[in-house]
Enzyme design. Structure first.
Site, PDB file in Angstrom:
ATOM      1  N   ARG A  50     -15.639  21.917  32.603  1.00  0.00           N
ATOM      2  CA  ARG A  50     -14.889  20.646  32.874  1.00  0.00           C
ATOM      3  C   ARG A  50     -15.670  19.460  32.161  1.00  0.00           C
ATOM      4  O   ARG A  50     -15.202  18.423  32.042  1.00  0.00           O
ATOM      5  CB  ARG A  50     -15.097  20.507  34.378  1.00  0.00           C
ATOM      6  CG  ARG A  50     -14.565  19.198  34.888  1.00  0.00           C
ATOM      7  CD  ARG A  50     -14.400  19.298  36.552  1.00  0.00           C
ATOM      8  NE  ARG A  50     -15.047  19.984  37.274  1.00  0.00           N
ATOM      9  CZ  ARG A  50     -16.410  19.646  37.623  1.00  0.00           C
ATOM     10  NH1 ARG A  50     -16.743  18.481  37.485  1.00  0.00           N
ATOM     11  NH2 ARG A  50     -17.353  20.544  38.361  1.00  0.00           N
ATOM     12  N   TYR A 103       8.202   3.828  32.290  1.00  0.00           N
ATOM     13  CA  TYR A 103       8.291   5.574  33.019  1.00  0.00           C
ATOM     14  C   TYR A 103       8.030   5.101  34.446  1.00  0.00           C
ATOM     15  O   TYR A 103       6.907   4.705  34.811  1.00  0.00           O
ATOM     16  CB  TYR A 103       6.990   6.223  32.497  1.00  0.00           C
ATOM     17  CG  TYR A 103       7.073   7.773  32.509  1.00  0.00           C
ATOM     18  CD1 TYR A 103       8.667   8.469  32.995  1.00  0.00           C
ATOM     19  CD2 TYR A 103       6.215   8.235  33.250  1.00  0.00           C
ATOM     20  CE1 TYR A 103       8.451   9.657  33.288  1.00  0.00           C
ATOM     21  CE2 TYR A 103       5.907   9.560  33.852  1.00  0.00           C
ATOM     22  CZ  TYR A 103       7.406  10.095  33.804  1.00  0.00           C
ATOM     23  OH  TYR A 103       7.349  11.522  34.339  1.00  0.00           O
ATOM     24  N   ASP A 171       0.832   2.323  26.321  1.00  0.00           N
ATOM     25  CA  ASP A 171       1.440   3.647  26.277  1.00  0.00           C
ATOM     26  C   ASP A 171       2.189   4.037  25.192  1.00  0.00           C
ATOM     27  O   ASP A 171       3.177   3.338  24.770  1.00  0.00           O
ATOM     28  CB  ASP A 171       2.068   3.872  27.694  1.00  0.00           C
ATOM     29  CG  ASP A 171       2.677   5.344  27.767  1.00  0.00           C
ATOM     30  OD1 ASP A 171       2.925   5.853  26.980  1.00  0.00           O
ATOM     31  OD2 ASP A 171       3.082   5.662  28.906  1.00  0.00           O
ATOM     32  N   LYS A 196       5.476  15.311  24.430  1.00  0.00           N
ATOM     33  CA  LYS A 196       6.650  14.869  23.852  1.00  0.00           C
ATOM     34  C   LYS A 196       6.505  15.308  22.154  1.00  0.00           C
ATOM     35  O   LYS A 196       6.097  16.328  21.990  1.00  0.00           O
ATOM     36  CB  LYS A 196       6.837  13.409  23.916  1.00  0.00           C
ATOM     37  CG  LYS A 196       6.458  12.984  25.395  1.00  0.00           C
ATOM     38  CD  LYS A 196       7.370  13.777  26.532  1.00  0.00           C
ATOM     39  CE  LYS A 196       7.189  12.882  27.901  1.00  0.00           C
ATOM     40  NZ  LYS A 196       7.936  13.508  28.866  1.00  0.00           N
TER      41      LYS A 196
HETATM   42  C1  LIG Z   1       6.374   6.792  28.666  1.00  0.00           C
HETATM   43  C2  LIG Z   1       5.740   7.772  29.214  1.00  0.00           C
HETATM   44  N1  LIG Z   1       4.661   7.787  29.429  1.00  0.00           N
HETATM   45  C3  LIG Z   1       3.972   8.801  30.238  1.00  0.00           C
HETATM   46  C4  LIG Z   1       4.617   9.980  30.468  1.00  0.00           C
HETATM   47  C5  LIG Z   1       3.879  11.193  31.420  1.00  0.00           C
HETATM   48  O1  LIG Z   1       3.613  12.255  30.477  1.00  0.00           O
HETATM   49  P1  LIG Z   1       3.530  13.714  31.246  1.00  0.00           P
HETATM   50  O2  LIG Z   1       4.758  14.126  31.695  1.00  0.00           O
HETATM   51  O3  LIG Z   1       2.980  14.474  29.909  1.00  0.00           O
HETATM   52  O4  LIG Z   1       2.730  13.664  32.399  1.00  0.00           O
HETATM   53  C6  LIG Z   1       6.099  10.030  30.175  1.00  0.00           C
HETATM   54  C7  LIG Z   1       7.088  11.318  30.779  1.00  0.00           C
HETATM   55  O5  LIG Z   1       7.976  11.247  30.450  1.00  0.00           O
HETATM   56  C8  LIG Z   1       6.572   9.158  29.630  1.00  0.00           C
HETATM   57  O6  LIG Z   1       7.942   9.122  29.044  1.00  0.00           O
END
Ligand SMILES: Cc1ncc(COP(=O)(O)O)c(C=O)c1O
Length: 367
Positions: A50, A103, A171, A196
């Protein structure tokens, strides 16, 4: 190295192993929960799974390299990375700004977990970010924002935050570090989903935090150690393996997105198209200043939900799926998830198919 090489070279070099004769070019994953300790109780580099893992370290140094950061920390998912950073920064009594048009799960987390802890949470659109962050302690921006693909002026927001002592977290999921480097524009931390385009094969979830402030990164590392939202060694290895081809895949995704945004804009069944790479897109000017590539996502508006379903059904190439950044071109009707968009609004994630095939397929599927 960053300024010297192109994206594909940087991607390939980022995942390279040391040139030791006889050792594999591609390092194998190291799945381990427990390590041998030294009898004299001196602290070894790895002791428990961890806290650290050799495969994470390789992945983290590749991600740091791509983001232009001093360091990176791998997480179990993008949300694991984002929520860990928020738990560190947005504590009781603090004011946090989150995207109102980004998101949606981030807004949910803030409302369900941070507000009850005494955090003041303000939602702001890309346009409202600067004004909303006037007296904020923490600002979480997303750009291009998912799903509308509006763009935040990161340099301006960073100056604004710096002047007021707020911590700016960006982000970088939709743009990826191959599309933009928020740290070089003044952000304090980058958070992102590697689920992604960076991993890009629709087969795993992963996330990361990147930054150069030692204290901030140490606090996030401690949160990961204590809360435990860690990435498995095998997933870390798969992301690392995928990073080598990320430059190549992302380049094709961006080429496809640009070509299809142009083609779709002229189609009579498409009411509107958003893509930061279109010269007349409202975000194009800022995007040109801060992005190297405009990404693989395009948002379109068709007449209604039935028109989006028909598009997928009549296509030979499109798949209906949420998430983005994979090899296949996919369509996600965002109203089904509760985004504040019209019923006919679809976010399209362009894959790595041949551009001409996609143009032909969209033309016949739209009819
Ligand atoms: C802009 C954005 N940030 C964060 C996330 C979260 O990512 P995860 O699905 O890997 O937790 C997403 C998921 O679609 C996203 O579109």
């Amino acid at each position: 190295m960053d300024g010297q090489y192109g994206d594909s070279t940087r991607s390939v070099k980022a995942v390279g192993s040391e040139a030791v004769p006889g050792s594999p070019i591609a390092s194998p994953p190291v799945p381990a929960s427990t390590y041998h300790l030294s009898p004299d109780e001196t602290e070894p580099l790895d002791s428990y799974g961890r806290s650290s893992n050799p495969t994470w370290r390789q992945l983290e140094s590749a991600l740091a390299e791509l983001e232009g950061a001093a360091g990176a920390l791998a997480f179990a998912s993008g949300m694991a990375a984002i929520t860990s950073v928020l738990r560190v920064l947005a504590t009781a009594g603090k004011k946090l700004v989150v995207p109102s048009d980004g998101y949606y799960q981030v807004r949910r987390y803030a409302a369900e977990h941070l507000v009850p802890q005494g955090v003041t949470v303000v939602e702001a659109s890309c346009e409202e970010m600067c004004a909303a962050s006037a007296d904020a302690d923490v600002v979480l921006a997303e750009t291009p924002v998912n799903p509308s693909l509006d763009v935040v002026d990161l340099h301006r927001l960073a100056m604004h935050c710096r002047g007021r002592g707020a911590t700016l977290v960006v982000d970088n999921t939709t743009a990826t570090p191959l599309g933009q480097q928020p740290l070089s524009l003044g952000a304090d931390l980058v958070v992102a989903s590697a689920t992604k385009a960076l991993s890009g094969h629709s087969d795993l979830l992963a996330g990361y935090v990147a930054g150069s402030h030692p204290d901030l990164m140490a606090a996030v590392a401690r949160e990961r150690l204590l809360a435990g939202p860690i990435l498995g060694a095998f997933e870390a290895w798969l992301v690392l393996r995928s990073l080598g081809s990320a430059g190549l895949r992302f380049e094709r995704q961006c080429v496809n997105a640009q070509a299809l945004a142009l083609a779709l804009r002229g189609h009579k069944k498409v009411r509107s198209v958003r893509y930061p790479g279109l010269p007349d897109d409202p975000s194009h000017q800022i995007a040109t200043l801060q992005m190297k590539r405009f990404g693989g996502l395009v948002s379109i508006e068709l007449e209604d939900a039935a028109a989006v379903h028909a598009l997928v059904e009549r296509s030979a190439l499109l798949i209906a799926s949420t998430s983005f950044g994979g090899l296949h071109t996919s369509v996600d009707r965002r109203a089904r998830w509760g985004d504040a968009v019209s019923d006919g609004f679809a976010r399209i994630s362009f894959g790595i198919e041949d551009t001409d095939d996609l143009i032909t397929d969209f033309a016949q599927a739209l009819g």
